[in-house]
Design an enzyme around this catalytic site. Structure first.
Site, PDB file in Angstrom:
ATOM      1  N   GLY A  95       0.837  -1.199   0.000  1.00 62.46           N
ATOM      2  CA  GLY A  95       0.000   0.000   0.000  1.00 62.46           C
ATOM      3  C   GLY A  95       0.866   1.241   0.000  1.00 62.46           C
ATOM      4  N   GLY A  96       0.290   2.344   0.408  1.00 61.51           N
ATOM      5  CA  GLY A  96       1.067   3.581   0.423  1.00 61.51           C
ATOM      6  C   GLY A  96       0.204   4.809   0.624  1.00 61.51           C
ATOM      7  CB  SER A 128      -3.452  -0.725   1.322  1.00 64.58           C
ATOM      8  OG  SER A 128      -3.867   0.537   1.772  1.00 64.58           O
ATOM      9  CB  ALA A 150      -5.850  -5.624   3.596  1.00 65.27           C
ATOM     10  N   PRO A 153      -9.126   2.298   4.425  1.00 65.88           N
ATOM     11  CG  PRO A 153     -10.534   4.160   4.511  1.00 65.88           C
ATOM     12  CD  PRO A 153     -10.514   2.701   4.157  1.00 65.88           C
ATOM     13  CE  LYS A 169     -18.807  13.890   7.870  1.00 62.96           C
ATOM     14  NZ  LYS A 169     -18.670  15.334   8.230  1.00 62.96           N
TER      15      LYS A 169
END
Length: 465
Positions: A95-96, A128, A150, A153, A169
């Site tokens: 992810g990142g 992610s 996965a 956020p 949100k």
């Protein structure tokens, strides 16, 4: 000393200037490559006129997704578009950063060439942000023993800094984003929502079964065989992929981009920062050397650059800066380690607070923080002990080196005469005014101009007084 210091400052400025110019030149060259004029290509090689794609570029999206990797992927897309090639992205990422992810996705969606994502090599993952990029691709495939999912956020502001309502949100925004991608590419939007809301992960076989990806492939060659004759509709055009037997040309990262990508790893950035601190400490313990200070400052700059692209807690950074100040004060003032103990505590606390995120792949390893604290503590112990010993050592040259030393009367003091001290003949005068015979040993009590004030050593007084 002033001249040496000026030379050291000039040397450091030159090092910093070389680094800046190298980075700037690399960016300029990359920009020039991105903006190459491709009008010299034959008409049938231009994307605008091409229906079939039989040539492909290949690039690798590996590690944390951050600005340097985003710039590399966008450059690969630009080169593919300019050359009329399809692009295959080999992906293996935990992810990142969301901003970097969205830059890549926007580029993929708006380029008029087919972009394929292949989660590979064996054991790779698209987690992610990798899920979103996979969903944005025109064709998606996965290799053996790979997984995807996965995509919930993570809080890049650290635990407790984002309210539950705010996180909801953010999650809803991410769900809308990935569902739009799923619908535009004909992929499973229900699973995509589940991956974002519940952080579920699935295997490559399950991803194919659920309609998350288009193919399973053993390797790149197998992927190209399965991709052959695939039709891709994009931006109002239809492309037919003729990939069987194709040999993709890999676009490699240039040195600067790879270097920036490597140091953007939180652990590498922390090591650079720590080495910079050690360089600064050593410079203050050995004034006039200059080299260690310049290298330490350069490493600090690189470490701070790497941290600048990560979610930083400025309280943690402030504690690390405070630690450096305490270390330097201890060395300069010879406090014997009291200030350094507080500095080590400040360093450890600041290190744990430095990367302010819930994402595990963006955190500094606890073992690394402890190791660095131990190394710096040991280094400080050696340096501070050496400084303390220097302060305790009696001077052996100059005025301070003579006072308190033993001399031998070479010409009788009546009360003035001469004495020999450290192989040199000095004018001397008896402190009490009494005569002292030649050959007697005397102690130097003080110096008046070029005349030593001495007194005879009696039996109870140790030689060297």
């Amino acid at each position: 000393m002033i001249i040496k210091r000026n030379k050291n400052i000039i040397a450091f400025l030159l090092l910093a200037a070389i680094l800046f110019l190298t980075l700037a030149a690399s960016g300029f060259i990359e920009e020039q490559n991105n903006n190459r004029d491709m009008h010299g290509l034959p008409a049938d090689a231009r994307v605008a006129d091409k229906v079939e794609f039989s040539d492909f570029y290949l690039c690798r999206l590996e590690g944390i997704i951050e600005p340097s990797i985003a710039a590399y992927i966008k450059n690969c897309i630009d080169m593919s578009e300019a050359s009329g090639y399809g692009l295959i992205i080999l992906m293996d990422t935990p992810g990142g950063l969301e901003t970097s992810m969205r830059e890549i996705i926007t580029k993929i969606l708006n380029t008029p060439i087919p972009v394929m994502v292949f989660v590979y090599p064996v054991g790779a993952r698209a987690a992610s942000a990798g899920v979103f990029i996979t969903y944005s691709s025109d064709v998606a495939a996965m290799g053996p023993s790979t997984n995807i999912g996965a995509a919930h956020p993570v809080n890049l502001g650290g635990t407790g800094e984002v309210s539950e309502d705010a996180m909801e949100k953010i999650t809803n925004d991410s769900v809308s984003y990935i569902k739009n991608l799923a619908q535009s590419k004909g992929r499973n939007s229900d699973w995509a929502e589940e991956a974002v809301r519940s952080s579920v992960s699935i295997t490559a076989a399950e991803a194919l079964e659920k309609g998350v990806i288009d193919y399973l492939a053993e390797d790149v060659d197998d992927f190209l065989v399965k991709l052959d004759n695939k039709t891709v509709d994009k931006l109002g055009k239809t492309y037919n992929l003729k990939s069987s037997g194709a040999v993709p040309e890999e676009i490699k990262m240039n040195f600067i981009t790879r270097f920036l990508h490597i140091i953007s790893n939180p652990n590498i950035a922390y090591i650079l920062l720590s080495l910079g601190v050690l360089g600064i400490i050593y410079e203050f313990s050995q004034p006039g050397l200059g080299i260690s200070g310049a290298i330490g400052a350069l490493l600090l700059i690189l470490g701070l650059y790497a941290l600048s692209v990560l979610p930083i807690n400025y309280a943690g950074l402030g504690l690390i800066v405070l630690a450096v100040i305490l270390f330097v004060v201890d060395i300069l003032m010879g406090l014997g380690g009291i200030s350094s103990i507080a500095g080590v505590v400040s360093l450890i606390i600041g290190s744990f607070l430095l990367i302010n995120t819930d994402a595990p792949y963006l955190k500094i390893a606890t073992s690394l923080i402890i190791s660095v604290a131990l190394v710096i503590s040991g280094f400080l112990f050696i340096v501070i002990r050496a400084v303390y010993m220097v302060h305790r050592t009696r001077p052996v040259t100059g005025k301070e080196g003579i006072i308190g030393s033993t001399a031998v009367v070479s010409s009788a003091l009546k009360p003035e005469g001469q004495v020999r001290v450290s192989g040199e003949i000095w004018q001397a005068v008896s402190e009490t005014g009494k005569h002292i015979r030649k050959g007697e040993k005397v102690a130097v009590r003080s110096i008046d101009g070029l005349t030593l004030i001495v007194s005879k050593i009696i039996n109870k007084e140790k030689e060297g007084g």
